[in-house]
Scaffold this motif. Structure first.
Motif, PDB file in Angstrom:
ATOM      1  N   GLN A 115      27.339  24.167  38.400  1.00 18.07           N
ATOM      2  CA  GLN A 115      27.761  25.012  37.284  1.00 18.07           C
ATOM      3  C   GLN A 115      26.567  25.594  36.544  1.00 18.07           C
ATOM      4  O   GLN A 115      26.603  26.748  36.109  1.00 18.07           O
ATOM      5  N   ILE A 142      26.059  29.499  35.895  1.00 19.28           N
ATOM      6  CA  ILE A 142      25.985  30.033  34.533  1.00 19.28           C
ATOM      7  C   ILE A 142      24.697  30.834  34.358  1.00 19.28           C
ATOM      8  O   ILE A 142      24.705  31.936  33.789  1.00 19.28           O
ATOM      9  N   GLN A 178      25.048  34.124  36.171  1.00 18.85           N
ATOM     10  CA  GLN A 178      25.966  35.027  35.479  1.00 18.85           C
ATOM     11  C   GLN A 178      25.345  35.582  34.197  1.00 18.85           C
ATOM     12  O   GLN A 178      25.499  36.766  33.892  1.00 18.85           O
ATOM     13  N   LEU A 235      35.976  28.385  32.269  1.00 19.79           N
ATOM     14  CA  LEU A 235      35.057  29.399  32.793  1.00 19.79           C
ATOM     15  C   LEU A 235      35.608  30.009  34.088  1.00 19.79           C
ATOM     16  O   LEU A 235      35.472  31.214  34.330  1.00 19.79           O
ATOM     17  N   LEU A 240      29.974  32.416  27.924  1.00 21.17           N
ATOM     18  CA  LEU A 240      29.018  31.571  28.628  1.00 21.17           C
ATOM     19  C   LEU A 240      28.201  30.725  27.654  1.00 21.17           C
ATOM     20  O   LEU A 240      27.934  29.541  27.910  1.00 21.17           O
TER      21      LEU A 240
END
Length: 451
Positions: free
Chosen positions: A36, A40, A43, A106, A120
């Motif tokens: 993750q 993240i 992104q 998410l 985020l």
């Protein structure tokens, strides 16, 4: 308080059912959180690059680390006391459940096309809160599951779960995200669910009795006081703090993958796994051959190697371009700077694992069980400062000096700090083994156990 298991019990930690469940929970959870984290970061950088240049997007990457650090910093005085007062299993169970909900949210936002930088950053804050409570509880729980003489081996094996998780997590995250973002978040949520389920399998374990005759604020201060007075523990904690704070390069990996090494999301997965590969290999070695001698000197040497490796990673592209050797292979498909960078990160991960192994063993073996939660909270604060706050520092420096300048500065700084610490804390340099001096029970009138 009685020993966690009878002296006749098998010494190898994996032969103890509670520790096996603990190990699997940590393994699954680390894979999920590592996967993750890389997603993240990717992104955030991708969304930021739509409207910002490289330095501006680098600053946003750094801020992701900062927003995870702030709640941990604010909660540290409380979470250690909670870990010493509340069933540690339920603390981990509750925070893992929060992480499951966070990852699922998410995933839903990604699927619906409503993902944004505020979403985020909010998710990062929740991760910081969950880690603030789970870190001390996890660390303080492990010594309750195995006999004292098995603790160094248990630490190494537990580190394998963490390091293999950091190896597999970024690679799995990058691969699944390349297949489809929804698949990535679905698998992450499932892994966190597995971590929660296995934590529920751990039976009742010894829990130190809370000191009801001391006020909570006094008990909180006891943890900080103990670390300050035990110079060996203080040296180990602060050396790791400043070295990784300066030389932590993980926050800049998306920049290196996209704009310096030009290897894309798949290359990012390899780079993110690099340090974990080196660390996991070292942890496996320690699980069979625990460190027994000259532990302080080995930690100091390892941190210097860590700084040199980070420095090499930072200048790999510049060196290969200066030498005119940029690609290898029959068709020139392999970038030399990428290979050098990956090898440097593997070496850095192995060196960092030596430091982690020594620091963790010293803290666990030199701290009374009744204070492990609070001392682990102090340790976690410094670890988070070196990691998440280090990401903010790296992002800020990258916005000022550029990514390469930030990494070079950090590598040199880590080496300088290590040399300075070897002079300021001769106790660390002279530490031969992990064997602690005899520790007294906590004396309420004095506040802390005497190291």
């Amino acid at each position: 308080m009685s020993a966690p298991v009878p002296s006749s019990a098998p010494l190898h930690p994996l032969r103890i059912a509670n520790f096996r469940a603990y190990w699997l929970s940590r393994f699954a959870g680390t894979i999920a959180v590592s996967a993750q984290a890389i997603i993240i970061g990717w992104q955030v950088y991708g969304i930021a690059r739509e409207t910002m240049d490289i330095r501006g997007a680098a600053f946003m990457l750094g801020m992701i680390g900062l927003v995870q650090f702030v709640p941990l910093f604010l909660l540290t005085p409380v979470v250690g006391l909670v870990a010493d007062s509340v069933d540690r299993r339920w603390i981990v169970r509750g925070t893992t459940a929060l992480l499951v909900l966070n990852a699922a949210t998410l995933g839903l936002l990604t699927w619906s096309g409503n993902l944004s930088l505020p979403a985020l950053f909010s998710a990062a804050v929740l991760i910081g809160i969950a880690r603030a409570f789970s870190g001390p509880a996890y660390a303080a729980l492990a010594p309750n599951l195995v006999p004292k003489e098995s603790l160094p081996t248990a630490i190494a094996i537990s580190s394998i779960a963490w390091q293999f998780g950091t190896v597999a997590g970024p690679s799995i995250g990058g691969l699944l995200y390349a297949i489809h973002p929804d698949v990535a978040y679905g698998v992450i949520s499932a892994l966190l669910g597995l971590a929660l389920a296995t934590m529920l399998l751990i039976g009742k374990v010894p829990q130190p009795r809370a000191q009801k005759d001391r006020r909570p604020i006094q008990r909180i201060l006891d943890g900080f006081s103990y670390v300050r007075r035990n110079r060996l523990v203080l040296a180990a904690i602060t050396l790791d703090l400043f070295a990784v704070l300066l030389a932590g390069a993980t926050a800049l990996l998306p920049i290196y993958a996209r704009d310096i090494l030009h290897v894309g999301a798949s290359g990012l997965g390899f780079l993110a796994a690099g340090m974990g590969i080196g660390a996991a290999t070292t942890a496996i070695w320690f699980s069979f051959r625990p460190m027994k001698s000259n532990v302080g000197v080995k930690m100091l040497t390892a941190v210097i190697v860590f700084g040199l490796a980070i420095l090499t990673f930072g200048v790999a592209t510049q060196v290969t371009e200066a030498l005119g050797v940029t690609r290898i292979g029959a068709d020139g498909a392999i970038r030399v700077d990428f290979v050098i960078s990956l090898v440097a990160l593997i070496v850095a991960g192995g060196a960092d694992m030596v430091s982690v192994y020594v620091r963790t063993s010293l803290i666990q073996l030199h701290t009374p069980d009744a204070m492990r939660g609070r001392v682990s909270a102090v340790s976690q604060l410094t670890i988070s400062a070196s990691n998440e706050l280090g990401e903010a520092e790296s992002g800020l420096l990258a916005s000022l000096l550029g990514p390469v300048g930030a990494v070079v500065f950090g590598g040199v700084g880590a080496i300088a700090v290590t040399l300075l610490w070897s002079r300021l804390f001769p106790e660390l340099r002279r530490a031969r083994t992990f064997d602690p001096p005899d520790m007294l029970d906590i004396e309420p009138q004095h506040g802390v156990a005497q190291p």
